[in-house]
Write a protein that holds these residues in place. Structure first.
Motif, PDB file in Angstrom:
ATOM      1  N   ARG A  14      -4.401  -5.909  71.292  1.00  0.00           N
ATOM      2  CA  ARG A  14      -5.759  -6.394  71.515  1.00  0.00           C
ATOM      3  C   ARG A  14      -6.055  -7.432  70.439  1.00  0.00           C
ATOM      4  NH1 ARG A  14     -10.362  -3.511  73.886  1.00  0.00           N
ATOM      5  NH2 ARG A  14      -8.809  -1.885  74.156  1.00  0.00           N
ATOM      6  N   ARG A  59      -9.356  -1.899  85.260  1.00  0.00           N
ATOM      7  CA  ARG A  59     -10.466  -0.948  85.347  1.00  0.00           C
ATOM      8  C   ARG A  59     -10.017   0.273  86.127  1.00  0.00           C
ATOM      9  NH1 ARG A  59     -15.838  -2.297  88.459  1.00  0.00           N
ATOM     10  NH2 ARG A  59     -14.906  -1.034  90.061  1.00  0.00           N
ATOM     11  N   THR A  61      -8.007   4.037  86.708  1.00  0.00           N
ATOM     12  CA  THR A  61      -6.788   4.801  86.427  1.00  0.00           C
ATOM     13  C   THR A  61      -5.869   4.739  87.630  1.00  0.00           C
ATOM     14  OG1 THR A  61      -8.018   6.330  85.016  1.00  0.00           O
ATOM     15  CG2 THR A  61      -5.927   7.128  85.895  1.00  0.00           C
ATOM     16  N   THR A  78      -4.089   3.477  82.412  1.00  0.00           N
ATOM     17  CA  THR A  78      -5.551   3.486  82.353  1.00  0.00           C
ATOM     18  C   THR A  78      -6.056   2.244  81.644  1.00  0.00           C
ATOM     19  OG1 THR A  78      -5.740   4.600  80.221  1.00  0.00           O
ATOM     20  CG2 THR A  78      -5.521   6.021  82.165  1.00  0.00           C
ATOM     21  N   GLN A  79      -7.334   1.978  81.837  1.00  0.00           N
ATOM     22  CA  GLN A  79      -7.952   0.842  81.154  1.00  0.00           C
ATOM     23  C   GLN A  79      -8.041   1.076  79.653  1.00  0.00           C
ATOM     24  OE1 GLN A  79     -11.670   0.951  83.315  1.00  0.00           O
ATOM     25  NE2 GLN A  79     -12.771   1.817  81.560  1.00  0.00           N
ATOM     26  N   GLU A  80      -8.060   2.319  79.219  1.00  0.00           N
ATOM     27  CA  GLU A  80      -8.151   2.634  77.801  1.00  0.00           C
ATOM     28  C   GLU A  80      -6.820   2.446  77.065  1.00  0.00           C
ATOM     29  OE1 GLU A  80      -9.222   4.893  80.146  1.00  0.00           O
ATOM     30  OE2 GLU A  80     -11.368   4.522  79.935  1.00  0.00           O
ATOM     31  N   ASN A  81      -5.723   2.457  77.798  1.00  0.00           N
ATOM     32  CA  ASN A  81      -4.394   2.336  77.209  1.00  0.00           C
ATOM     33  C   ASN A  81      -3.756   1.038  77.726  1.00  0.00           C
ATOM     34  OD1 ASN A  81      -1.978   2.893  75.935  1.00  0.00           O
ATOM     35  ND2 ASN A  81      -1.245   4.232  77.561  1.00  0.00           N
ATOM     36  N   CYS A 103      -9.821   1.756  91.344  1.00  0.00           N
ATOM     37  CA  CYS A 103      -8.992   1.231  90.258  1.00  0.00           C
ATOM     38  C   CYS A 103      -8.670  -0.227  90.574  1.00  0.00           C
ATOM     39  CB  CYS A 103      -7.703   2.035  90.127  1.00  0.00           C
ATOM     40  SG  CYS A 103      -6.556   1.345  88.909  1.00  0.00           S
ATOM     41  N   GLN A 146       0.920  12.428  77.933  1.00  0.00           N
ATOM     42  CA  GLN A 146       0.408  11.442  78.873  1.00  0.00           C
ATOM     43  C   GLN A 146       1.503  10.811  79.732  1.00  0.00           C
ATOM     44  OE1 GLN A 146      -2.281   8.647  77.188  1.00  0.00           O
ATOM     45  NE2 GLN A 146      -2.175   7.273  78.909  1.00  0.00           N
TER      46      GLN A 146
END
Length: 157
Positions: A14, A59, A61, A78-81, A103, A146
Motif C-alpha cells: 500500500r 470490494r 470477499t 478479501t479487500q482487507e488483504n 464482490c 486463512q
C-alpha cells in the motif's frame, strides 16, 4: 523437461499518495472488472490456453478454487488483504462468493497469443466444491488459518 506453471501470490504494498492509498501498478494487456453476486459460484472451471489471469479483490470477499499438481486449492481473497493471485495458462480455476454481499474484483489479463474459442467456455468440474474448506476459510472454524496452502510470494514487476 519444461517448466510447470504454478499459481503465484503477490502481497501488494500500500502506497500513500496524499490522502489516497494505491496498490500497484499491475501490468496487463487488458483489465476487466467483475461483480460476483452474493452466494454465487462459477458453473465450471476455466482453463485458458493463451492467457494469464491476475486477480485482485477491490470490494468484498471471494474464494478462488484451482487445480494444481492434481490437488484442489482454496484461497480466500478479501479487500482487507491486498493479494494479487497470478494464474498462468493451463491452470483450471473458478471463483465463488459465499457471502451475502456482492464482490468486485479485477482481472488484469496478460495475453500470450490469440484467445482460443474454449478459453471462455467453462469446463465441467471433476469434483464438487468442498464446502467445509470454504467454511473454514471464511472463519467459521477459529482454529483454521486463512490460506490452506503454502503460497510462493514474489514481487510484482
Amino acid at each position: 523437461m519444461g517448466l510447470i506453471n504454478q499459481v503465484e501470490f503477490v502481497k501488494l504494498e500500500r502506497f500513500k499518495d496524499e490522502s489516497l492509498s494505491r496498490f500497484g501498478p499491475v501490468l496487463s494487456n487488458e483489465t476487466v472488472v467483475y461483480e460476483i453476486p452474493p452466494k454465487n459460484t462459477d458453473d465450471g472451471l476455466f482453463c485458458h490456453r493463451f492467457q494469464t489471469d491476475k486477480l485482485f479483490v477491490i470490494r468484498g470477499t471471494l474464494v478462488l478454487v484451482f487445480i494444481q499438481n492434481r490437488d484442489h486449492h482454496y484461497v480466500l481473497m478479501t479487500q482487507e488483504n491486498p493479494l494479487l493471485v497470478i494464474i498462468p495458462p493451463g491452470i483450471p480455476h473458478a471463483v465463488m462468493n459465499p457471502t451475502s454481499d456482492s464482490c468486485f474484483y479485477i482481472n488484469a489479463v496478460i495475453r500470450h497469443g490469440k484467445p482460443h474459442n474454449k478459453d471462455y467456455k467453462p469446463i465441467q468440474k471433476p469434483f464438487t466444491f468442498n464446502q467445509l474448506k470454504v467454511n473454514k476459510l471464511m472463519g467459521l472454524y477459529p482454529h483454521f488459518s486463512q490460506i490452506d496452502l503454502k503460497p510462493q510470494f514474489r514481487d510484482e514487476k
